[in-house]
Design a protein around this motif. Sequence first.
Motif, PDB file in Angstrom:
ATOM      1  N   ILE A   1       3.772   7.027   9.531  1.00 33.43           N
ATOM      2  CA  ILE A   1       3.003   5.805   9.791  1.00 33.43           C
ATOM      3  C   ILE A   1       2.577   5.195   8.463  1.00 33.43           C
ATOM      4  O   ILE A   1       2.123   5.899   7.553  1.00 33.43           O
ATOM      5  CB  ILE A   1       1.741   6.121  10.632  1.00 33.43           C
ATOM      6  CG1 ILE A   1       2.127   6.501  12.067  1.00 33.43           C
ATOM      7  CG2 ILE A   1       0.778   4.937  10.639  1.00 33.43           C
ATOM      8  CD1 ILE A   1       2.719   5.377  12.889  1.00 33.43           C
ATOM      9  N   ASP A   2       2.748   3.883   8.356  1.00 32.19           N
ATOM     10  CA  ASP A   2       2.280   3.133   7.184  1.00 32.19           C
ATOM     11  C   ASP A   2       1.532   1.940   7.738  1.00 32.19           C
ATOM     12  O   ASP A   2       2.131   1.005   8.242  1.00 32.19           O
ATOM     13  CB  ASP A   2       3.496   2.710   6.347  1.00 32.19           C
ATOM     14  CG  ASP A   2       3.246   1.454   5.527  1.00 32.19           C
ATOM     15  OD1 ASP A   2       2.075   1.162   5.215  1.00 32.19           O
ATOM     16  OD2 ASP A   2       4.243   0.774   5.187  1.00 32.19           O
ATOM     17  N   THR A   3       0.194   2.010   7.674  1.00 27.52           N
ATOM     18  CA  THR A   3      -0.599   0.909   8.202  1.00 27.52           C
ATOM     19  C   THR A   3      -1.127   0.077   7.061  1.00 27.52           C
ATOM     20  O   THR A   3      -1.615   0.615   6.070  1.00 27.52           O
ATOM     21  CB  THR A   3      -1.817   1.442   8.976  1.00 27.52           C
ATOM     22  OG1 THR A   3      -1.331   2.261  10.014  1.00 27.52           O
ATOM     23  CG2 THR A   3      -2.613   0.314   9.552  1.00 27.52           C
ATOM     24  N   GLY A   4      -1.025  -1.230   7.176  1.00 32.03           N
ATOM     25  CA  GLY A   4      -1.558  -2.093   6.132  1.00 32.03           C
ATOM     26  C   GLY A   4      -2.441  -3.171   6.710  1.00 32.03           C
ATOM     27  O   GLY A   4      -2.087  -3.818   7.702  1.00 32.03           O
ATOM     28  N   ALA A   5      -3.603  -3.338   6.092  1.00 35.10           N
ATOM     29  CA  ALA A   5      -4.503  -4.415   6.495  1.00 35.10           C
ATOM     30  C   ALA A   5      -4.987  -5.092   5.223  1.00 35.10           C
ATOM     31  O   ALA A   5      -5.579  -4.450   4.358  1.00 35.10           O
ATOM     32  CB  ALA A   5      -5.684  -3.864   7.290  1.00 35.10           C
TER      33      ALA A   5
ATOM     34  N   GLY B   1       0.818  -1.213   0.000  1.00 38.39           N
ATOM     35  CA  GLY B   1       0.000   0.000   0.000  1.00 38.39           C
ATOM     36  C   GLY B   1       0.848   1.257   0.000  1.00 38.39           C
ATOM     37  O   GLY B   1       0.468   2.285  -0.552  1.00 38.39           O
ATOM     38  N   MET B   2       2.022   1.171   0.629  1.00 38.15           N
ATOM     39  CA  MET B   2       2.852   2.364   0.754  1.00 38.15           C
ATOM     40  C   MET B   2       3.699   2.657  -0.478  1.00 38.15           C
ATOM     41  O   MET B   2       4.251   3.745  -0.606  1.00 38.15           O
ATOM     42  CB  MET B   2       3.769   2.261   1.984  1.00 38.15           C
ATOM     43  CG  MET B   2       4.653   1.025   2.059  1.00 38.15           C
ATOM     44  SD  MET B   2       6.033   0.977   0.908  1.00 38.15           S
ATOM     45  CE  MET B   2       7.088   2.189   1.691  1.00 38.15           C
ATOM     46  N   ALA B   3       3.811   1.652  -1.358  1.00 36.92           N
ATOM     47  CA  ALA B   3       4.760   1.784  -2.476  1.00 36.92           C
ATOM     48  C   ALA B   3       4.580   3.057  -3.321  1.00 36.92           C
ATOM     49  O   ALA B   3       5.565   3.700  -3.675  1.00 36.92           O
ATOM     50  CB  ALA B   3       4.724   0.537  -3.347  1.00 36.92           C
TER      51      ALA B   3
ATOM     52  N   GLU C   1      -5.691  -6.829  -2.093  1.00 38.97           N
ATOM     53  CA  GLU C   1      -5.929  -5.404  -1.854  1.00 38.97           C
ATOM     54  C   GLU C   1      -5.465  -5.065  -0.447  1.00 38.97           C
ATOM     55  O   GLU C   1      -5.753  -5.794   0.495  1.00 38.97           O
ATOM     56  CB  GLU C   1      -7.414  -5.085  -1.999  1.00 38.97           C
ATOM     57  CG  GLU C   1      -7.890  -5.123  -3.432  1.00 38.97           C
ATOM     58  CD  GLU C   1      -9.384  -4.870  -3.501  1.00 38.97           C
ATOM     59  OE1 GLU C   1      -9.768  -3.720  -3.737  1.00 38.97           O
ATOM     60  OE2 GLU C   1     -10.148  -5.830  -3.303  1.00 38.97           O
ATOM     61  N   MET C   2      -4.757  -3.971  -0.345  1.00 40.56           N
ATOM     62  CA  MET C   2      -4.201  -3.568   0.943  1.00 40.56           C
ATOM     63  C   MET C   2      -4.854  -2.273   1.392  1.00 40.56           C
ATOM     64  O   MET C   2      -4.761  -1.253   0.708  1.00 40.56           O
ATOM     65  CB  MET C   2      -2.696  -3.376   0.785  1.00 40.56           C
ATOM     66  CG  MET C   2      -1.986  -3.088   2.072  1.00 40.56           C
ATOM     67  SD  MET C   2      -1.865  -4.564   3.071  1.00 40.56           S
ATOM     68  CE  MET C   2      -0.149  -4.929   2.833  1.00 40.56           C
ATOM     69  N   LEU C   3      -5.525  -2.339   2.540  1.00 34.37           N
ATOM     70  CA  LEU C   3      -6.082  -1.120   3.102  1.00 34.37           C
ATOM     71  C   LEU C   3      -4.955  -0.413   3.837  1.00 34.37           C
ATOM     72  O   LEU C   3      -4.156  -1.067   4.518  1.00 34.37           O
ATOM     73  CB  LEU C   3      -7.202  -1.464   4.084  1.00 34.37           C
ATOM     74  CG  LEU C   3      -8.389  -2.216   3.450  1.00 34.37           C
ATOM     75  CD1 LEU C   3      -9.291  -2.800   4.525  1.00 34.37           C
ATOM     76  CD2 LEU C   3      -9.187  -1.277   2.540  1.00 34.37           C
TER      77      LEU C   3
ATOM     78  N   PHE D   1       9.957  -6.030  11.853  1.00 35.36           N
ATOM     79  CA  PHE D   1      10.573  -4.906  11.157  1.00 35.36           C
ATOM     80  C   PHE D   1      10.131  -5.053   9.715  1.00 35.36           C
ATOM     81  O   PHE D   1      10.329  -6.101   9.114  1.00 35.36           O
ATOM     82  CB  PHE D   1      12.102  -4.984  11.261  1.00 35.36           C
ATOM     83  CG  PHE D   1      12.778  -3.750  10.746  1.00 35.36           C
ATOM     84  CD1 PHE D   1      13.137  -2.730  11.618  1.00 35.36           C
ATOM     85  CD2 PHE D   1      13.044  -3.599   9.395  1.00 35.36           C
ATOM     86  CE1 PHE D   1      13.756  -1.578  11.139  1.00 35.36           C
ATOM     87  CE2 PHE D   1      13.653  -2.444   8.918  1.00 35.36           C
ATOM     88  CZ  PHE D   1      14.016  -1.436   9.791  1.00 35.36           C
ATOM     89  N   TRP D   2       9.500  -4.001   9.152  1.00 33.72           N
ATOM     90  CA  TRP D   2       8.933  -4.167   7.821  1.00 33.72           C
ATOM     91  C   TRP D   2       9.728  -3.396   6.771  1.00 33.72           C
ATOM     92  O   TRP D   2      10.065  -2.240   6.935  1.00 33.72           O
ATOM     93  CB  TRP D   2       7.477  -3.708   7.794  1.00 33.72           C
ATOM     94  CG  TRP D   2       6.805  -4.165   6.544  1.00 33.72           C
ATOM     95  CD1 TRP D   2       6.148  -5.338   6.342  1.00 33.72           C
ATOM     96  CD2 TRP D   2       6.773  -3.460   5.292  1.00 33.72           C
ATOM     97  NE1 TRP D   2       5.717  -5.426   5.055  1.00 33.72           N
ATOM     98  CE2 TRP D   2       6.079  -4.306   4.374  1.00 33.72           C
ATOM     99  CE3 TRP D   2       7.267  -2.243   4.859  1.00 33.72           C
ATOM    100  CZ2 TRP D   2       5.865  -3.923   3.053  1.00 33.72           C
ATOM    101  CZ3 TRP D   2       7.064  -1.875   3.533  1.00 33.72           C
ATOM    102  CH2 TRP D   2       6.358  -2.712   2.649  1.00 33.72           C
ATOM    103  N   GLU D   3      10.034  -4.094   5.644  1.00 34.75           N
ATOM    104  CA  GLU D   3      10.686  -3.423   4.505  1.00 34.75           C
ATOM    105  C   GLU D   3      10.355  -4.179   3.227  1.00 34.75           C
ATOM    106  O   GLU D   3      10.040  -5.363   3.263  1.00 34.75           O
ATOM    107  CB  GLU D   3      12.207  -3.359   4.708  1.00 34.75           C
ATOM    108  CG  GLU D   3      12.853  -4.729   4.772  1.00 34.75           C
ATOM    109  CD  GLU D   3      14.321  -4.676   5.189  1.00 34.75           C
ATOM    110  OE1 GLU D   3      14.762  -3.652   5.729  1.00 34.75           O
ATOM    111  OE2 GLU D   3      15.011  -5.667   4.978  1.00 34.75           O
TER     112      GLU D   3
HETATM  113  N1  SER Z   1       3.767  -1.748   4.301  1.00 29.14           N
HETATM  114  C1  SER Z   1       3.192  -2.648   5.243  1.00 29.14           C
HETATM  115  C2  SER Z   1       2.739  -3.950   4.584  1.00 29.14           C
HETATM  116  O1  SER Z   1       2.695  -4.056   3.390  1.00 29.14           O
HETATM  117  C3  SER Z   1       2.026  -1.966   5.918  1.00 29.14           C
HETATM  118  O2  SER Z   1       1.236  -1.305   4.995  1.00 29.14           O
HETATM  119  O3  SER Z   1       2.432  -4.876   5.292  1.00 29.14           O
END
Ligand code: SER
Length: 869
Positions: A217-221, A41-43, A86-88, A153-155
Amino acid sequence: MTGNEIREKYLKFFESKQHLILQSAPLIPENDPTLLLIGAGMAPFKPFFTGKMKPPSTRITTCQKCVRTGDIENVGRTARHHTFFEMLGNFSFGDYFKKEAIAWGWEFVVDVLKIPAEKLWVTIHTEDDEAFKIWHEEIGLAPERIVRLEENFWEIGTGPCGPCSEIHVDLGAERGCSADCKVGCDCDRYLEIWNLVFTQFNKEEDGSYTPLAKKNIDTGAGLERLASVIQNKPSNFETDLIFPIIDYAQALATVKYGQATKSDISLKVIADHARSMTIMIGDGVLPSNEGRGYVLRRILRRAVRHGKLIGIKEMFLAGAVDKVIEIFATVYPELKEKRDYIQKVIQLEEERFNTTLEQGTELLNEEIKNLTAQQQVVLAGQTAFKLYDTFGFPWELTSEILEEHNLSMDKQGFDAAMQEQRERARAARADKNGNAALVDLNGIDTASLKQDEQAKVAKIVAIFDEQGKQVAKAYDGQDVRLILDTTPFYAEGGGQVGDIGELKCPSGNIVISNTIKLADGSVVHVGSLTDGLAQVGEAVEIKLNEVRKLSIARNHTATHLLHKALKTVLGEHVNQAGSYVGEDRLRFDFSHFSQVTKQELQQVENIVNEQILKGLVVTKVLTDKEQAKAMGATALFGEKYGEVVRVVTVAGYSIELCGGTHVDNTAQIGLFKILTESSTGAGIRRIEAVTGAGVLAYLYEQEQLVQQVAQIAKCRAQDVVARVEALQAEAKELHAEINKLNSALAENQTADIEQQVQTIKGVAALIAQIPAMDVENLRALGDKLRDKIAGVIVLASVQEEGKISLLAMATKDVVAKGIHAGNIIKEIAKVTGGGGGGRPDMAQAGGKDVSKLPEALQLAATVIEQQIK
Ligand code: SER
């Protein structure tokens, strides 16, 4: 709650927290060469996180289309893996941080989705005490519900990243893998539904982490996961976001969903892949053998194969696309508009793969049987390549099928075969013009074909394959020759190279690598399809390589100026005898009977540059031959002209008949520089020159050369000449010094060695080993010693381990007494494992065994003694 409702509620919830709702970005990343496809979602927001760009709002919320294929072989085998999902997301760009992100995440999950709090667990990064405090003190979670995990840790590739905190739902002990299964276990019991990334670093190309100026903040659901929890389904595949596709496929198959694990996997693969392909094509990806086109092709072909595995006989993907479009009708309405196009692209690829799938599978099964019979486990790379090349099996597909039988393939062998084929193709392309000349124009109304420098679109009138056979369609990877109803491409001729560029077809892309003209004047575009397909009758968008064309125009107009200037400087006998006008340079051959002197060349160069700097207007007019002659046009050597001729005039300076490409004003040429002047044969001289950027490149090259010399000579560029002169003088002096020292040294050595002279039967003999010396110096020393002692000398010098030089010399009077240098050498060389010989007065040889040298020298004395009469 339907999947669509969850999406809607999420976006509205964050809108109520002052977030701006944005549409999902297309799957093809804009301005991000590090990414093939959007996978998070953040890309699309990377530049907002890094601060390179200002976001339209510091709070944004989206539902982003994502494709990830890293785990493609797990799709269908697990409850959660997808290629498309799909990423919220809710994002803060230097606005709110952990406190709000955590509170709102919790509020949405508990109050809006109404997932019971007692089922929820959270994870945090091992060192994130701040997050612990918020979860514990502000949200009120018991400490044992907050699990610290190192992996939090997310990347994704390079770019913004950071520690994260996740919300997990406990789906019940019956879904667990064992009684002591815990949060963080990969099984189906604890499902991660929410990921809060505290984006505070940027991962660089070199793997290091730079802190970002602002915290984000980058939240993904994952929408499908949330839906599976809310809809209480065992996996994402049973939710309303995917199941209609499974339902569609099982109606065509000979199996039912839930009947067997293996067939369920196929149904799930089809459903997942149908979503991916629909969205990818909708966003402009076309099947091909490279990059994202290859990702699409692989997904598509994988789906076709799984269809076969569950007994689907007919073409079925277009129907699956209908289901996908229905599911996404409200959220991605554009899919509906593109339905025909998407289905057409998919059907063509499905059709193409279907025709060879069975044969390929048969071949592969045969190979599998052979391998098993021979108790081998690795399929040869050549065979895998044949499946790819002849039957269109992506290598990953071959590899997957092999894995199902506990076999593998030789990937290195596959790569090598692929490389070989590329080289063959390259060699074949070198022959492209020969082939193009073979195209058969029968049945084509060539009289209606037009040439128009301004044309931006055209219709494909005919396609020829590599063999020159006319075809209705061509697919990616194929080399083609095309005829367009109208073309702005200049065909190779009159010394000027053919134009290159691209043709965008409705569902394909053609790269044109050359343009040539047939005997009847028809223009043939030589190229190959890099994506999708091309069909006769289609309209194409023309993308001529204009930058290159302008470089060619510069060189062509400069050629005319050069022609005229040569006549002025050398005389009217100068006539064009051939030329080459390319993008990088121009070459002009002309009649002239002696070398053009340096002064003459400079004069020519000056005249041409004068015309350039005057900014003379260049006009091109079509007229008849008589009119052109009246205008004073120079007819070009050896060319035939039709009724209508084209006259190119450089105002007030040159007039020539020419069909080529030219600038509008000589000033566009920039500058002109002659590189070489040479002879090509009797009475024909050749000049090579550059213009525009070519002159600049030449200047840089010269500049670099001087700088390099200056660097080596350790001085400033402007001092180079003086410095090199000084160095030369110094070298001369040093040489003189060395010579002086060398002769003094030799003098000394002679004196030392002389001490060793002995008298054998009245003959002066000198037998000695001397320090390492090259053969020439050894001989010089020998000459000196022989004359000095007036007798016989035998010298040995060890050049290096295993290499001995031997030398024997004698004065005339001792030769008269029976001394024979050649025979001495012959004997002693033998002892040291070498050979040689020579005249009575002088002989040379080589030896090998250094340890035998003393013995050899001793033998010399004996031989001398025997020789003396
Ligand atoms: N970038 C994180 C993920 O894809 C949160 O949005 O899980």
